[in-house]
Motif scaffolding. Sequence first.
Motif, short mmCIF file in Angstrom:
data_model
loop_
_atom_site.label_atom_id
_atom_site.label_comp_id
_atom_site.label_asym_id
_atom_site.label_seq_id
_atom_site.Cartn_x
_atom_site.Cartn_y
_atom_site.Cartn_z
N GLN A 1 0.87 -1.13 -0.09
CA GLN A 1 0.04 0.01 0.17
C GLN A 1 0.79 1.10 0.12
OE1 GLN A 1 -3.26 -0.20 -0.48
NE2 GLN A 1 -3.50 2.12 -0.55
N GLU A 2 1.94 1.14 0.61
CA GLU A 2 2.95 2.55 0.68
C GLU A 2 3.40 2.62 -0.57
OE1 GLU A 2 4.04 2.11 5.58
OE2 GLU A 2 5.40 1.20 4.04
N ALA A 3 3.88 1.50 -1.03
CA ALA A 3 4.54 1.55 -2.51
C ALA A 3 3.58 1.96 -3.57
CB ALA A 3 5.01 0.27 -2.98
N ALA A 4 2.42 1.63 -3.37
CA ALA A 4 1.20 1.96 -4.42
C ALA A 4 0.98 3.57 -4.18
CB ALA A 4 0.06 1.37 -4.09
N ARG A 5 0.96 4.07 -3.09
CA ARG A 5 0.82 5.54 -2.68
C ARG A 5 1.73 6.54 -3.30
NH1 ARG A 5 -2.82 7.63 1.04
NH2 ARG A 5 -4.31 6.58 1.46
N LEU A 6 3.04 5.90 -3.18
CA LEU A 6 4.16 6.55 -3.67
C LEU A 6 4.34 6.60 -5.27
CD1 LEU A 6 7.20 5.28 -1.27
CD2 LEU A 6 6.31 7.62 -1.64
N ALA A 7 4.05 5.61 -5.74
CA ALA A 7 3.84 5.29 -7.23
C ALA A 7 2.68 6.52 -7.78
CB ALA A 7 3.32 3.94 -7.78
N VAL A 8 1.74 6.57 -7.16
CA VAL A 8 0.69 7.44 -7.47
C VAL A 8 1.03 8.85 -7.81
CG1 VAL A 8 -1.61 8.25 -6.77
CG2 VAL A 8 -1.22 5.98 -6.93
N ILE A 9 1.86 9.14 -6.66
CA ILE A 9 2.17 10.63 -6.81
C ILE A 9 3.43 11.00 -7.71
CG2 ILE A 9 1.65 11.02 -4.29
CD1 ILE A 9 4.71 10.99 -3.65
N LEU A 10 3.74 10.05 -8.56
CA LEU A 10 4.99 10.37 -9.33
C LEU A 10 4.57 11.30 -10.44
CD1 LEU A 10 6.59 6.72 -9.94
CD2 LEU A 10 7.82 8.80 -9.18
N PRO A 11 3.41 11.38 -10.94
CA PRO A 11 3.12 12.19 -12.16
C PRO A 11 3.13 13.75 -11.59
CG PRO A 11 1.76 10.39 -12.29
CD PRO A 11 2.50 10.29 -11.26
N ASN A 12 2.96 13.83 -10.11
CA ASN A 12 2.70 15.21 -9.58
C ASN A 12 3.29 15.27 -8.18
OD1 ASN A 12 2.08 17.77 -9.21
ND2 ASN A 12 -0.03 17.59 -9.21
N PRO A 13 4.57 15.17 -8.12
CA PRO A 13 5.15 14.89 -6.83
C PRO A 13 5.41 16.31 -5.63
CG PRO A 13 6.93 15.09 -8.19
CD PRO A 13 5.78 14.95 -9.17
N ILE A 14 5.09 17.31 -6.52
CA ILE A 14 5.20 18.56 -6.00
C ILE A 14 3.82 18.75 -5.06
CG2 ILE A 14 5.56 21.19 -6.03
CD1 ILE A 14 7.90 19.16 -6.59
N ASP A 15 2.82 18.69 -5.68
CA ASP A 15 1.27 19.04 -5.24
C ASP A 15 0.80 17.78 -4.68
OD1 ASP A 15 1.50 21.53 -6.24
OD2 ASP A 15 0.90 20.97 -8.40
N LEU A 16 1.28 16.44 -4.69
CA LEU A 16 0.62 15.43 -3.99
C LEU A 16 1.37 14.77 -3.07
CD1 LEU A 16 -0.72 13.43 -7.19
CD2 LEU A 16 -2.05 14.81 -5.90
N HIS A 17 0.89 14.43 -2.05
CA HIS A 17 1.49 13.61 -0.90
C HIS A 17 1.01 12.18 -0.46
CE1 HIS A 17 3.37 13.10 2.97
NE2 HIS A 17 3.98 14.35 2.83
N ALA A 18 2.08 11.26 -0.27
CA ALA A 18 1.75 10.20 -0.34
C ALA A 18 0.87 9.43 1.05
CB ALA A 18 3.04 8.98 -0.52
N THR A 19 1.09 10.37 2.02
CA THR A 19 0.14 10.06 3.08
C THR A 19 -1.27 10.73 3.10
OG1 THR A 19 1.35 11.79 4.31
CG2 THR A 19 2.11 9.52 4.35
N ALA A 20 -1.61 11.41 2.04
CA ALA A 20 -3.06 12.06 2.03
C ALA A 20 -3.97 10.99 2.37
CB ALA A 20 -3.30 12.53 0.56
#
Length: 216
Positions: free
Chosen positions: A169-188
Amino acid sequence: MAALLVVFVALPVLLILLYRVVPPPVTSVMMLRLLEGQAISRDWVPLRDIAPNVRYAVLASEDNRFCAHRGVDWTALWRAAGAELDGGARGGASTITMQTARNLMLWPQRSYIRKGLELYVATLIEALWPKQRILEVYLNIAEWGPGVFGIEAAARHHFGVSAQSLTRQEAARLAVILPNPIDLHATASTGHVTRQARVVANRIDQLGPLLDCVTP
């Protein structure tokens, strides 16, 4: 003309050959962030010290056909180009190899010149590196937050653990923010990241042999 040939043809080949065995000390995107005044956090880790969950989640999120294509997914690229010409959204066809080329040697702003160079460098990378090296470099140079580069720094920044200890789940969250790592946070806790992380985690089980080239 000779100088241009050295810069745009010979230099990428030499650097790609070097980076097949040596961790890149810096990337063009890191240099850009330094010029913007950001501090850089980064720790290189070999692929064997990165949880397999990360490999699978990044492929499931960013490039399902990574193991099948040769750097450029031409079918997806032509489809995206056609959609753009018809007035649709831009993007959507960038493979992990193309993203590696862009992060390593080019610049983030979209342009047809950059795209052409990206295709050239990505083709060279696929010709000169094995798939696991491509993924290893990508995971170590990708941006996962303001000044946060590489999966080890990302794991510690977002979850306070090492890259080796990341759950699916943590890896999936990190993968999701790759396209926009400045505005998205993995722990949202709500919204896009949470929804997409569930999709990515479920998709991993559907990829089957498409994960073979990155399986330990």
